[in-house]
Design an enzyme around this catalytic site. Structure first.
Site, PDB file in Angstrom:
ATOM      1  N   GLY A 144       0.826  -1.203   0.000  1.00  0.00           N
ATOM      2  CA  GLY A 144       0.000   0.000   0.000  1.00  0.00           C
ATOM      3  C   GLY A 144       0.859   1.251   0.000  1.00  0.00           C
TER       4      GLY A 144
ATOM      5  N   PHE B 198      -3.746  -5.431  -2.154  1.00  0.00           N
ATOM      6  CA  PHE B 198      -3.266  -6.314  -1.086  1.00  0.00           C
ATOM      7  C   PHE B 198      -4.356  -7.251  -0.580  1.00  0.00           C
ATOM      8  CE2 PHE B 198      -3.974  -2.208   1.174  1.00  0.00           C
ATOM      9  CZ  PHE B 198      -4.969  -2.586   2.065  1.00  0.00           C
TER      10      PHE B 198
ATOM     11  N   LYS C 289       1.847   1.113   6.126  1.00  0.00           N
ATOM     12  CA  LYS C 289       1.728   2.412   6.776  1.00  0.00           C
ATOM     13  C   LYS C 289       0.498   3.129   6.232  1.00  0.00           C
ATOM     14  CE  LYS C 289       4.022   5.901   5.238  1.00  0.00           C
ATOM     15  NZ  LYS C 289       2.829   6.662   4.888  1.00  0.00           N
TER      16      LYS C 289
ATOM     17  N   HIS D 112      -6.564   1.637   8.113  1.00  0.00           N
ATOM     18  CA  HIS D 112      -7.691   2.444   8.589  1.00  0.00           C
ATOM     19  C   HIS D 112      -8.752   2.663   7.508  1.00  0.00           C
ATOM     20  CE1 HIS D 112      -5.177   5.393   6.555  1.00  0.00           C
ATOM     21  NE2 HIS D 112      -6.278   6.121   6.419  1.00  0.00           N
TER      22      HIS D 112
END
Length: 122
Positions: A47, A95, A112, A116
């Site tokens: 990501g 992912f 990172k 969320h």
């Protein structure tokens, strides 16, 4: 988010990429002060967008290779900007899908600011 950029505001993707790159530069500098990546042979930023974090690790540790996996047209652009193409790989994928076999070469994985965005079910 990538689908929104592609469908509704493709011109804003560059602004988003630049903002994420700037944010990640500071995070990478702090991490390189506090985390010893000297034993890392290959770092993978899952990501990781344009590849800023992995590229920073690679520049700090010249024997380290790097990979970035993300969606979008700009995946891994930072490897080119920093002249790291010879020891990097940019993988355009989600992912949520099975990771490509080349990801198994990595011995350090970074995620990172990606979890969320998703519900627990995902």
């Amino acid at each position: 988010l990538w689908q929104w950029f592609a469908e509704k505001a493709p011109e804003q993707r560059e602004v988003f990429d630049a903002a994420m790159k700037d944010l990640t530069e500071g995070v990478a500098m702090a991490a390189l002060q506090d985390v010893d990546f000297s034993q890392t042979k290959c770092v993978c930023d899952i990501g990781g967008g344009v590849g800023t974090f992995a590229a920073a690790v690679m520049q700090h540790y010249p024997s380290t290779k790097g990979k970035v996996l993300d969606l979008g047209e700009s995946v891994g652009q930072e490897f080119v900007v920093r002249g790291l193409e010879g020891r990097s790989e940019s993988i355009t994928a989600s992912f949520f899908d099975p990771l490509p076999p080349s990801m198994l070469e990595c011995d350090t994985y970074i995620m990172k600011q990606v979890l969320h965005n998703w519900s627990n079910a995902q």
